[in-house]
Structure formats: structure tokens, C-alpha cells
Design an enzyme around this catalytic site. Structure first.
Site, PDB file in Angstrom:
ATOM      1  N   ALA A  44       0.857  -1.188   0.000  1.00  0.00           N
ATOM      2  CA  ALA A  44       0.000   0.000   0.000  1.00  0.00           C
ATOM      3  C   ALA A  44       0.889   1.231   0.000  1.00  0.00           C
ATOM      4  O   ALA A  44       1.990   1.197   0.528  1.00  0.00           O
ATOM      5  CB  ALA A  44      -0.891  -0.003   1.227  1.00  0.00           C
ATOM      6  N   THR A  45       0.394   2.303  -0.608  1.00  0.00           N
ATOM      7  CA  THR A  45       1.299   3.423  -0.816  1.00  0.00           C
ATOM      8  C   THR A  45       0.951   4.698  -0.048  1.00  0.00           C
ATOM      9  O   THR A  45       1.151   4.731   1.154  1.00  0.00           O
ATOM     10  CB  THR A  45       1.489   3.672  -2.310  1.00  0.00           C
TER      11      THR A  45
END
Lengths: 265, 221
Positions: A44-45
Site C-alpha cells: 500500500a502506498t
């Protein structure tokens, strides 16, 4: 002789769900994931958070990547932790989601056992304990990092708190961002944030920072107006947290893209 | 010289049951009842911090009477049971029936083998999508479980109050009227009483959130 079942947790930690699991159900406690550093798993960013007049706002993009592949275009990375706080996560997705879920149970458990909410820093310290538990995985494994934001139920003060993998917890001033797109989002926040923003303006700054991050970071997605995929945004005020309506996020995102001339190039 | 006399099992169980009943009958009753808006929980309680009604999980509430340290330990145990189960499986998999079996196991075991039986009686409610889906259970000091809808009463004078409320219970009443009806049926109702009231809100439960809400205290009814 049989007696009334007791928690077995250390005195003073009876209201901790994590302590209860460690004592009675250690197999349910998330263990550090090691030896997988080379295996591609979803990541996830970008998460951004900023303070505004009367509260704090947090937004996350929707992309999860696995190496150079897009693992998900609709991942949600910002969650309500309890009524007065939210948590956003970046890093190894499975670990991050588990951390957010366990953290939410930890807060609810305390509230039910004690009949009162933890203080905001009390919540942050419990989250720090979950972050630190991954330390053994740091050199050759997978880790996730959260960003925490909330309003203290008693004092009404809004705070953003970031973490490092050793369990360090840092109170951020004004705004903060984590994840692969954070260097670009941070530049954007620095230019757009100002003290005493109204909620509408705070929403615009948050979405703008995510769009700027998506411009330069392949692992961060921008708003997708064709498939109607928009960032997930939560606000927290003394009245509690609230997910910003998707239509409102969409309209702000489209406005920003229009102003930049994105669709005219 | 130490002498031990033979006591028949029947007598032993009866003595234990009488002992537990005596402790429980001293407690004020607790009423749980279904109505259109959800399940109401009502009791008399002069303390604002020592609760007899509490939240266990999203759709599940608890009422307890008897010895405070014992039912408080059971309440905390129930919260741990529910949170552990909801974390290991899913929030939807935590049910009142499961919790009641858990409690029945503890109470039954302690009744038979404990140094003394627990002097508590507990009521567990689960609010459903509609009135028909509501679940109301009573767990007695010896682990006996009974189910009863739309009203369940525990504690001192529970039987009379249960009869009075069940015979004329109108589930379609609005929430405030339902609470007033319960308070009016109280055995020794007087003008000035301190009530503890809470509700498991059906609408909140339907959207999958925590449905337990404490209501502001009524000084009188």
C-alpha cells in the site's frame, strides 16, 4: 478448585486486547513476517494527513502494487480506529490491514472494559507497540507503517502522529505524509497548507497532495474519473470521525484536474 | 476430632441453590425488552459509574444482578470472548447464543465445583434485523439457560414483574413509551427513582455498527 476465569494480563493492562491475546491466544497475535523480502506481495502506498480549523483530515490513494504490477485499484488504506481517531497504513498490505484491524479492536476493547475512551496519546502508544512488534522482520522481511490522526475526546486537540519501525512515535506539526509517494505529497502540502484552513480547503489540499504524488510516483494512483475511483478521505472533529462523501471527493478532484488542464493537455 | 457427616447430593445442591438465590433476590430487577426501535434495557441504579447494563458487542448487550465483583468479572470475560471471536473470525460471527453457552459453561462449572456458587443472574440480548430476529436469554447461577421473548426479567421479584410485563407487552410502542411502561410496572415504583437505561438500536445494528447506547438518566418516571 475452579475459580472465576481471570484475564492473566499484567495488572494495569487488563483492558488491553493485545495483552489478552498474548496471554491466552498467542497464535492470533500477528507475528513478524521474515524471509519473504524477495517475494512480491501487495504494498500500500500514499497517505496524507493535515490539521485544519477544528479537526484533522486524512486521505489515501487506492493503489496497491506488487513489484511493477498493480495488485489492486480499489484498496482502502484509511480506516476509522474508533469514534475519535483514524489510521492510515502503508507498506506490506496484508500486514498493514491486520495492524489496522487489531488496533481498532484494541481501542474498542479498552472502551468496553473501562467504560471510557483512551487518551489520544494512550491510543498512539498502543499503536506504537504494534509497530514495534514487527522489528524482527526489518532486515529481511516485510513491514507496514501507520499514520495516526485524531482528536482527544477530553481536550478537543487534534493531532497527527507518525511512527518509525522501532516504535518511535512523533507528533507532527501541521501535516504529514507516509508511503512511496510521500516525497511528492510533502512538497505539495508545504506549498498548499496554511494555518486555520476551513474543512473544504483542507479537503482540497489533501486531494491535491495525492494527485501530485500520483504524478511522480508509479505506485500511487490519481483519481480515476473514467472508472469513478476516488481517494478515501476521513475527517475527525470533536463530534467524531466521518468519511467524506465520495461525490464530494469526486467533485474536488475533478475541479483540481480541470484547473491544471489535465484533460486538455 | 474432625468429623465429617454424610450429606446427600440432593441436599448439597439444594443448599447451594438456596444460597445463590438468596444473594440474587436482594438485587433490584433488570428488564430487557424488544420494541420496534430495538431492545431496551432498564434497571434501577443509584450509581452513575457502577453499571448493571453494558455493551458486549455490535448487537449484543448484557444486564446483570447480584454480587458486583462476580458479575463484573463475567462481563469482562464476555467482552474478551466476543472480541477474540470477532477478531479471529468476523464481526458477524459473534452471537448472543454463543456468548450464552460460554456463560452457562462457566456458571454451571462453578455451581458444581466452586468453593461457592456465583450469586449472579445475567440476561443477554441480541438485536436482530426485525422483532422476530431478536434474542433474549437468561442465564441462572447454576448455568441454566432460558429464552424468552419479547421480555426477560432477572433479579429480585423477577417472576411477578415478568408476568406483569409479558401479559400486556406491545412491541410496536415507541422507545420512550416502552421504557415508561417498564418503569411503571416496577413493584415498588415511587416518584423519585434513579434509573439506568440503555438501548440496542436496531437501525445502527442494521448498518453493521456498535448498536449499544446509554440513555441519559431519568431521575423519575
Amino acid at each position: 478448585m475452579t475459580s472465576l476465569p481471570h484475564t492473566g494480563a499484567a495488572p494495569g493492562l487488563e483492558a488491553s486486547f493485545l495483552a489478552h491475546l498474548q496471554q491466552h491466544q498467542p497464535q492470533l497475535v500477528p507475528a513478524p513476517v521474515t524471509g519473504l523480502a524477495e517475494t512480491p506481495v501487495p504494498h500500500a502506498t500514499t497517505i496524507v494527513a493535515l490539521l485544519y480549523q477544528g479537526g484533522v483530515i486524512m486521505a489515501g490513494d487506492r493503489r496497491a502494487t506488487m513489484g511493477t504490477t498493480i495488485a489492486s485499484s480499489r484498496m482502502e488504506k484509511v480506516f476509522p480506529a474508533d469514534t475519535h481517531s483514524v489510521v492510515g497504513v502503508s507498506g506490506a498490505a496484508g500486514i498493514a490491514l491486520d495492524m489496522a484491524r487489531l488496533f481498532a479492536v484494541e481501542l474498542e476493547h479498552y472502551e468496553k472494559i473501562e467504560g471510557t475512551e483512551l487518551s489520544l496519546l494512550g491510543k498512539a502508544n498502543r499503536l506504537a507497540a504494534l509497530v514495534r512488534a514487527q522489528l524482527p522482520a526489518l532486515s529481511q522481511g516485510l513491514v507496514a507503517l501507520p499514520l495516526f490522526a485524531g482528536v482527544d475526546a477530553i481536550t478537543g486537540a487534534a493531532r497527527i502522529i507518525s511512527f518509525d519501525i522501532t516504535g518511535g512515535r512523533y507528533q507532527e506539526h501541521h501535516h504529514h505524509t507516509i508511503g512511496s509517494g510521500s516525497p511528492y505529497a510533502r512538497g505539495s502540502l508545504k506549498k498548499l497548507w496554511s494555518p486555520g484552513l476551513a474543512e473544504d480547503d483542507a479537503l482540497r489540499v489533501a486531494v491535491h497532495a495525492l494527485i501530485d504524488a500520483a504524478d511522480d510516483d508509479a505506485a500511487t494512483s490519481g483519481p480515476d474519473s473514467r472508472r469513478r475511483i476516488w481517494p478515501v478521505v476521513y475527517t475527525v472533529t470533536a463530534d467524531g470521525n466521518e468519511r467524506v462523501d465520495e461525490a464530494r471527493v469526486a467533485s474536488v478532484a475533478e475541479q483540481i484536474m480541470d484547473q491544471r488542464g489535465d484533460d486538455r493537455s | 476430632m474432625n468429623q465429617s457427616f454424610y450429606v446427600s447430593p440432593q441436599q448439597l445442591m439444594k443448599d447451594r441453590a438456596d444460597f445463590a438465590r438468596q444473594g440474587i433476590s436482594r438485587g433490584k430487577p433488570v428488564v430487557l425488552a424488544s420494541c420496534a426501535a430495538g431492545i431496551v434495557l432498564v434497571t434501577e441504579n443509584s450509581s452513575t459509574s457502577l453499571r448493571k447494563l453494558s455493551e458486549i458487542y455490535d448487537r449484543i448487550g448484557l444486564g446483570a444482578v447480584g454480587r458486583y465483583n462476580e458479575f463484573e468479572a463475567l462481563r469482562q470475560n464476555g467482552v474478551r470472548y466476543a472480541d477474540t471471536r470477532g477478531y479471529a473470525y468476523d464481526r458477524a460471527d459473534v452471537t448472543a447464543r454463543g456468548l450464552v453457552s460460554h456463560y452457562a459453561g462457566i456458571l454451571g462449572e462453578l455451581f458444581l465445583t466452586g468453593a461457592k456458587p456465583l450469586e449472579v443472574e445475567i440476561a443477554v440480548a441480541e438485536v436482530g434485523a426485525s422483532l422476530d430476529d431478536d434474542r433474549l436469554y437468561r442465564v441462572s447461577f447454576d448455568g441454566t439457560v432460558t429464552e424468552s421473548t419479547p421480555v426477560i426479567v432477572i433479579g429480585g421479584g423477577a417472576e411477578q414483574l415478568q408476568q406483569r410485563l409479558s401479559s400486556e407487552w406491545d412491541s410496536q410502542r415507541p422507545l420512550d413509551d416502552a421504557i415508561t411502561a417498564i418503569q411503571s410496572a416496577w413493584t415498588d415504583a415511587t416518584g423519585e427513582m434513579a434509573w439506568e437505561t440503555a438501548v440496542l438500536d436496531r437501525d445502527r445494528a442494521a448498518v453493521g455498527g456498535r448498536s449499544f447506547r446509554r440513555r441519559t438518566r431519568h431521575g423519575r418516571h
